[in-house]
Structures are given as structure tokens and as C-alpha cells.
Design a protein around this motif. Structure first.
Motif, PDB file in Angstrom:
ATOM      1  N   ILE A  81     -79.910 -31.530   7.362  1.00  0.00           N
ATOM      2  CA  ILE A  81     -79.454 -30.442   8.235  1.00  0.00           C
ATOM      3  C   ILE A  81     -79.084 -30.928   9.634  1.00  0.00           C
ATOM      4  CG2 ILE A  81     -80.805 -28.749   6.975  1.00  0.00           C
ATOM      5  CD1 ILE A  81     -82.654 -28.655   9.460  1.00  0.00           C
ATOM      6  N   MET A  82     -79.109 -32.248   9.841  1.00  0.00           N
ATOM      7  CA  MET A  82     -78.750 -32.802  11.139  1.00  0.00           C
ATOM      8  C   MET A  82     -77.253 -32.573  11.400  1.00  0.00           C
ATOM      9  SD  MET A  82     -79.339 -36.657  12.573  1.00  0.00           S
ATOM     10  CE  MET A  82     -78.446 -37.399  11.230  1.00  0.00           C
ATOM     11  N   PRO A  83     -76.886 -31.967  12.533  1.00  0.00           N
ATOM     12  CA  PRO A  83     -75.472 -31.704  12.806  1.00  0.00           C
ATOM     13  C   PRO A  83     -74.695 -32.985  13.096  1.00  0.00           C
ATOM     14  CG  PRO A  83     -76.882 -30.740  14.513  1.00  0.00           C
ATOM     15  CD  PRO A  83     -77.768 -31.437  13.541  1.00  0.00           C
ATOM     16  N   ILE A  84     -73.444 -33.021  12.616  1.00  0.00           N
ATOM     17  CA  ILE A  84     -72.555 -34.143  12.886  1.00  0.00           C
ATOM     18  C   ILE A  84     -71.194 -33.595  13.310  1.00  0.00           C
ATOM     19  CG2 ILE A  84     -73.694 -35.769  11.347  1.00  0.00           C
ATOM     20  CD1 ILE A  84     -71.582 -35.211   9.288  1.00  0.00           C
ATOM     21  N   PRO A  85     -70.416 -34.359  14.044  1.00  0.00           N
ATOM     22  CA  PRO A  85     -69.106 -33.884  14.511  1.00  0.00           C
ATOM     23  C   PRO A  85     -68.139 -33.635  13.350  1.00  0.00           C
ATOM     24  CG  PRO A  85     -69.774 -35.849  15.705  1.00  0.00           C
ATOM     25  CD  PRO A  85     -70.755 -35.657  14.597  1.00  0.00           C
ATOM     26  N   ASN A  86     -67.272 -32.656  13.526  1.00  0.00           N
ATOM     27  CA  ASN A  86     -66.210 -32.270  12.597  1.00  0.00           C
ATOM     28  C   ASN A  86     -66.699 -31.638  11.302  1.00  0.00           C
ATOM     29  OD1 ASN A  86     -64.293 -33.267  14.418  1.00  0.00           O
ATOM     30  ND2 ASN A  86     -64.441 -35.306  13.520  1.00  0.00           N
ATOM     31  N   TYR A  87     -67.982 -31.559  11.084  1.00  0.00           N
ATOM     32  CA  TYR A  87     -68.575 -30.871   9.953  1.00  0.00           C
ATOM     33  C   TYR A  87     -69.761 -30.085  10.482  1.00  0.00           C
ATOM     34  CZ  TYR A  87     -65.912 -33.672   6.641  1.00  0.00           C
ATOM     35  OH  TYR A  87     -64.910 -34.256   5.936  1.00  0.00           O
ATOM     36  N   HIS A  88     -70.328 -29.221   9.643  1.00  0.00           N
ATOM     37  CA  HIS A  88     -71.511 -28.487  10.085  1.00  0.00           C
ATOM     38  C   HIS A  88     -72.724 -29.407  10.113  1.00  0.00           C
ATOM     39  CE1 HIS A  88     -74.340 -25.287  10.672  1.00  0.00           C
ATOM     40  NE2 HIS A  88     -74.956 -25.617   9.563  1.00  0.00           N
ATOM     41  N   ASN A  89     -72.988 -30.049   8.986  1.00  0.00           N
ATOM     42  CA  ASN A  89     -74.099 -30.996   8.909  1.00  0.00           C
ATOM     43  C   ASN A  89     -73.864 -31.961   7.754  1.00  0.00           C
ATOM     44  OD1 ASN A  89     -74.750 -29.441   6.668  1.00  0.00           O
ATOM     45  ND2 ASN A  89     -76.394 -28.359   7.672  1.00  0.00           N
ATOM     46  N   ILE A  90     -74.802 -32.851   7.515  1.00  0.00           N
ATOM     47  CA  ILE A  90     -74.643 -33.864   6.476  1.00  0.00           C
ATOM     48  C   ILE A  90     -74.619 -33.226   5.090  1.00  0.00           C
ATOM     49  CG2 ILE A  90     -75.751 -35.882   5.424  1.00  0.00           C
ATOM     50  CD1 ILE A  90     -76.584 -36.719   8.210  1.00  0.00           C
ATOM     51  N   LEU A  91     -75.352 -32.141   4.903  1.00  0.00           N
ATOM     52  CA  LEU A  91     -75.340 -31.434   3.627  1.00  0.00           C
ATOM     53  C   LEU A  91     -73.935 -30.930   3.306  1.00  0.00           C
ATOM     54  CD1 LEU A  91     -77.037 -30.373   1.273  1.00  0.00           C
ATOM     55  CD2 LEU A  91     -77.478 -28.325   2.620  1.00  0.00           C
ATOM     56  N   THR A  92     -73.217 -30.447   4.300  1.00  0.00           N
ATOM     57  CA  THR A  92     -71.841 -29.994   4.108  1.00  0.00           C
ATOM     58  C   THR A  92     -70.937 -31.156   3.721  1.00  0.00           C
ATOM     59  OG1 THR A  92     -72.218 -28.302   5.784  1.00  0.00           O
ATOM     60  CG2 THR A  92     -69.948 -28.742   5.193  1.00  0.00           C
ATOM     61  N   VAL A  93     -71.108 -32.315   4.336  1.00  0.00           N
ATOM     62  CA  VAL A  93     -70.316 -33.493   3.989  1.00  0.00           C
ATOM     63  C   VAL A  93     -70.582 -33.900   2.543  1.00  0.00           C
ATOM     64  CG1 VAL A  93     -69.948 -35.936   4.486  1.00  0.00           C
ATOM     65  CG2 VAL A  93     -70.237 -34.326   6.348  1.00  0.00           C
ATOM     66  N   LEU A  94     -71.849 -33.909   2.135  1.00  0.00           N
ATOM     67  CA  LEU A  94     -72.178 -34.276   0.758  1.00  0.00           C
ATOM     68  C   LEU A  94     -71.598 -33.280  -0.237  1.00  0.00           C
ATOM     69  CD1 LEU A  94     -75.877 -35.468   1.167  1.00  0.00           C
ATOM     70  CD2 LEU A  94     -73.845 -36.858   0.794  1.00  0.00           C
TER      71      LEU A  94
END
Length: 106
Positions: A64-77
Motif C-alpha cells: 500500500i506504499m504510494p508511488i508516483p504515477n500510480y496509486h500504490n504498488i498493489l495497483t502496479v502489480l
């Protein structure tokens, strides 16, 4: 004139603390809960066992850690899994005279 500026944080008001969805907090709460239960039930004399007990909270925290250009790492995965698991169909439409005449005939 006629230029409108849309703020970058327009959807932050929909998030809890401006960062998290409800699902993110539920996921993190479950991970921390499992970690606490493991810390209470397992013998923590060994460093490997203590790391295993803390691991569910750490993993859900990383997800759930936020990252740029996406909501969080879960969203990227989720996006990566969706991209590689679904059939991709790309329809090419070029700037060709023949494409323009084909559209008029339809």
C-alpha cells in the motif's frame, strides 16, 4: 484565455488521509493483525521466527506504499498481471487515404 488548470490532487479528497482507499487500510489492518497474532503465539527467541512473524505486516505495508504515477504498488502489480494475462488486441488506424475512403463506404 481559455486555458484551464486542473489541479493534480483532484481525487485526493476521495481517499482516506489523501493517500489510501478503504481496501488499502483493510488489507494493511489484516496484515498487521496477523503479525500481532504471530508475535503473541510464536516463540520469539530466534531472529528468523521473529522476522517471519513481522513479515505479513511488512508485506502489506509495502503493497500500500504510494508511488508516483500510480496509486500504490498493489495497483502496479494488478496492472502488470492484467496486461500479461489478458489477450491484447491492438487495432491500427493510420493516416492513410485508403482508410478515409473505406470509412466513407461504410
Amino acid at each position: 484565455m481559455g486555458n484551464y488548470l486542473i489541479p493534480a490532487n483532484t481525487k485526493k479528497s476521495l481517499l482516506i488521509f489523501g493517500i489510501f482507499n478503504q481496501f488499502d487500510l483493510i488489507l494493511f489492518g489484516c496484515g498487521v493483525g496477523v503479525s500481532i497474532l504471530l508475535l503473541l503465539t510464536l516463540p520469539i527467541q530466534n531472529i528468523a521466527i521473529s522476522i517471519l512473524a513481522i513479515l505479513p505486516g511488512l508485506v502489506t505495508g509495502m503493497l500500500i506504499m504510494p508511488i508516483p504515477n500510480y496509486h500504490n504498488i498493489l495497483t502496479v502489480l494488478r496492472n502488470c498481471i492484467e496486461f500479461y494475462s489478458e489477450n491484447q488486441k491492438f487495432v491500427w488506424r493510420g493516416w492513410c487515404v485508403l482508410d478515409a475512403t473505406a470509412d466513407k463506404k461504410k
